[in-house]
Design a protein around this motif. Structure first.
Motif, PDB file in Angstrom:
ATOM      1  N   ASP A 260       0.814  -1.217   0.000  1.00  0.00           N
ATOM      2  CA  ASP A 260       0.000   0.000   0.000  1.00  0.00           C
ATOM      3  C   ASP A 260       0.845   1.263   0.000  1.00  0.00           C
ATOM      4  O   ASP A 260       0.305   2.376   0.078  1.00  0.00           O
ATOM      5  CB  ASP A 260      -0.927   0.005   1.227  1.00  0.00           C
ATOM      6  CG  ASP A 260      -1.936  -1.137   1.189  1.00  0.00           C
ATOM      7  OD1 ASP A 260      -2.362  -1.486   0.082  1.00  0.00           O
ATOM      8  OD2 ASP A 260      -2.276  -1.666   2.252  1.00  0.00           O
ATOM      9  N   PRO A 265       3.638   0.824  -6.829  1.00  0.00           N
ATOM     10  CA  PRO A 265       3.456   0.644  -8.283  1.00  0.00           C
ATOM     11  C   PRO A 265       4.727   0.934  -9.068  1.00  0.00           C
ATOM     12  O   PRO A 265       5.058   0.203 -10.017  1.00  0.00           O
ATOM     13  CB  PRO A 265       2.347   1.658  -8.623  1.00  0.00           C
ATOM     14  CG  PRO A 265       1.625   1.894  -7.336  1.00  0.00           C
ATOM     15  CD  PRO A 265       2.677   1.799  -6.275  1.00  0.00           C
ATOM     16  N   TYR A 295      -2.857  -2.399  -9.436  1.00  0.00           N
ATOM     17  CA  TYR A 295      -2.871  -0.945  -9.259  1.00  0.00           C
ATOM     18  C   TYR A 295      -3.558  -0.230 -10.423  1.00  0.00           C
ATOM     19  O   TYR A 295      -3.171   0.883 -10.799  1.00  0.00           O
ATOM     20  CB  TYR A 295      -1.442  -0.434  -9.112  1.00  0.00           C
ATOM     21  CG  TYR A 295      -0.720  -1.013  -7.904  1.00  0.00           C
ATOM     22  CD1 TYR A 295      -1.111  -0.669  -6.620  1.00  0.00           C
ATOM     23  CD2 TYR A 295       0.333  -1.906  -8.072  1.00  0.00           C
ATOM     24  CE1 TYR A 295      -0.460  -1.199  -5.514  1.00  0.00           C
ATOM     25  CE2 TYR A 295       0.985  -2.442  -6.970  1.00  0.00           C
ATOM     26  CZ  TYR A 295       0.580  -2.085  -5.698  1.00  0.00           C
ATOM     27  OH  TYR A 295       1.229  -2.615  -4.593  1.00  0.00           O
ATOM     28  N   ARG A 298      -4.613   3.243  -9.570  1.00  0.00           N
ATOM     29  CA  ARG A 298      -3.618   4.152  -9.000  1.00  0.00           C
ATOM     30  C   ARG A 298      -2.584   4.642 -10.005  1.00  0.00           C
ATOM     31  O   ARG A 298      -1.969   5.683  -9.791  1.00  0.00           O
ATOM     32  CB  ARG A 298      -2.890   3.470  -7.826  1.00  0.00           C
ATOM     33  CG  ARG A 298      -3.739   3.301  -6.591  1.00  0.00           C
ATOM     34  CD  ARG A 298      -2.983   2.595  -5.474  1.00  0.00           C
ATOM     35  NE  ARG A 298      -1.722   3.262  -5.146  1.00  0.00           N
ATOM     36  CZ  ARG A 298      -0.876   2.819  -4.216  1.00  0.00           C
ATOM     37  NH1 ARG A 298      -1.154   1.712  -3.533  1.00  0.00           N
ATOM     38  NH2 ARG A 298       0.240   3.470  -3.968  1.00  0.00           N
TER      39      ARG A 298
END
Length: 317
Positions: A260, A265, A295, A298
Motif C-alpha cells: 500500500d 506501483p 494498481y 492508482r
C-alpha cells in the motif's frame, strides 16, 4: 383553625416548589459541564475541573424556618456553572480552530513537498548538489527523459528497434569523489531528512552511498510514508549502478512488504525493467500484468503508456 393551618402549608410548599425547579436546572447544567469536561480532558477518567464556586454548607435551621437560604445557594451554583460552561466552550472552540489551522498548514506543506520530490524523481535529474539547496525544482532548460530502466539508464526499446542495445548505465561517481553532498537542514521529521539526503546522494550519482543512506530510512522508520519511497529509490540506485539483480530484489521487497506504499506501483514497473536487463522477458511480462491488475486505479496515464511500451519491447502476448 383550618385556615391558619392551610396558610402555613402554602407558605412552606411555595418555596419547596421553587427549590425543586432550580435543582432541576442545576442537575441539567452539571450534566452539561461533565460532558464539556470529557471533551476537554478525554485522556483521564479522573481528570475534572473543580468548580470555582462551591455551595456553602447550609446551616441547620429550626423547623418552620423559611427556605430562602437554600434557594439562594442554588441560584449561586447555577450562575457559577453557567459561567464555567461559557469559559470552557470558548476554550474548546479556540483549540479546535488552532488545530484546523495546523492541519491545513501541514497538509499544504506535505502536498508541496511531495510534488517537488515526485517531479524531480520522475525527471531523473536534480539541481547540482554543490549548490546546497533543496531539490525544489527540476532544471527548466532540459525536458524530462522518457521513462525507462532507472529513468536514466536507457529508454525502453520501441517497436522496430528490437535489435538495438539499451544505452549503458551512467557511470557512478566513486565514493568521496566530487563535491560533497550537503545534508538537509533539520525539519523536525528525521525520516524525511534522511530520505532527502539519500535522494541528494542518488541525484549526485553516488549510488552506493545513496543505497546505504536510504536503507537507514527503511530500517529505522518502517511505518513512515517515506519508507516506500526509500525502498524504491534503493532499487533505482542499484539499477542505475548497473546491478539489476540487486535492484530486482529491492523492488520486489517494496511491493511485497509495503503493497500500500506510495511507491509500490513504481517498484513493480522498475522490477520489470530489471528483469528485462536480466534477460527474463517472460517474468517481466508477468510483472507488467500484475502491475496493471493490482494498481489499475492508482497508476497514471503516463505509466499505462510506459507499461504498454514495455510489454511491446518484452514481446508480451
Amino acid at each position: 383553625m383550618t385556615l391558619p393551618l392551610l396558610a402555613a402549608g402554602l407558605a412552606v410548599s411555595v418555596p419547596a416548589t421553587a427549590q425543586t425547579a432550580i435543582e432541576g436546572r442545576v442537575n441539567k447544567l452539571e450534566r452539561e459541564m461533565r460532558a464539556v469536561q470529557r471533551k476537554v480532558f478525554p485522556g483521564g477518567a479522573q481528570a475534572h475541573v473543580e468548580p470555582e464556586i462551591t455551595a456553602p454548607q447550609a446551616p441547620i435551621e429550626a423547623p418552620g424556618t423559611p427556605a430562602g437560604s437554600p434557594i439562594a445557594n442554588l441560584e449561586a451554583r447555577v450562575a457559577a456553572l453557567e459561567s464555567q460552561q461559557m469559559t470552557l466552550t470558548g476554550q474548546v472552540e479556540q483549540a479546535q480552530y488552532k488545530l484546523r489551522q495546523m492541519e491545513e498548514a501541514f497538509e499544504a506543506y506535505r502536498r508541496a513537498n511531495d510534488g517537488r520530490l515526485t517531479a524531480l524523481e520522475g525527471g531523473g535529474a536534480a539541481a547540482p548538489a554543490a549548490q546546497g539547496g533543496e531539490p525544489d525544482s527540476a532544471p527548466a532548460a532540459s525536458p524530462a527523459p522518457a521513462r525507462g530502466p532507472g529513468n536514466g539508464g536507457g529508454v525502453l526499446t520501441l517497436p522496430g528497434n528490437a535489435g538495438a542495445k539499451p544505452a549503458a548505465p551512467a557511470a557512478a561517481t566513486p565514493a568521496g569523489a566530487g563535491a560533497a553532498v550537503e545534508k538537509p537542514a533539520p525539519s523536525g521529521d528525521p525520516a524525511e531528512d534522511a530520505y532527502v539526503y539519500g535522494y541528494r546522494l542518488w541525484s549526485a550519482k553516488r549510488y552506493s552511498e545513496a543505497a546505504a543512506q536510504l536503507k537507514t530510512v527503511v530500517d529505522k522508520y518502517p511505518k513512515h510514508r517515506r519508507a516506500s519511497w526509500a525502498q524504491n529509490l534503493i532499487g533505482r540506485s542499484y539499477l542505475d549502478d548497473g546491478k539489476p539483480s540487486l535492484a530486482s530484489i529491492a523492488f520486489y521487497d517494496n511491493y511485497k512488504k509495503m503493497p500500500d506504499g506510495e511507491r509500490a506501483p513504481d517498484s513493480l514497473f522498475y522490477l520489470a525493467d530489471a528483469l528485462v536487463q536480466l534477460k527474463k522477458p517472460k517474468d517481466a511480462c508477468e510483472v507488467y500484468a500484475e502491475l496493471s491488475d493490482v494498481y489499475a486505479d492508482r497508476i497514471s496515464a503516463t505509466m499505462k503508456a510506459d507499461i504498454q511500451r514495455g510489454r511491446t519491447a518484452a514481446k508480451c502476448s
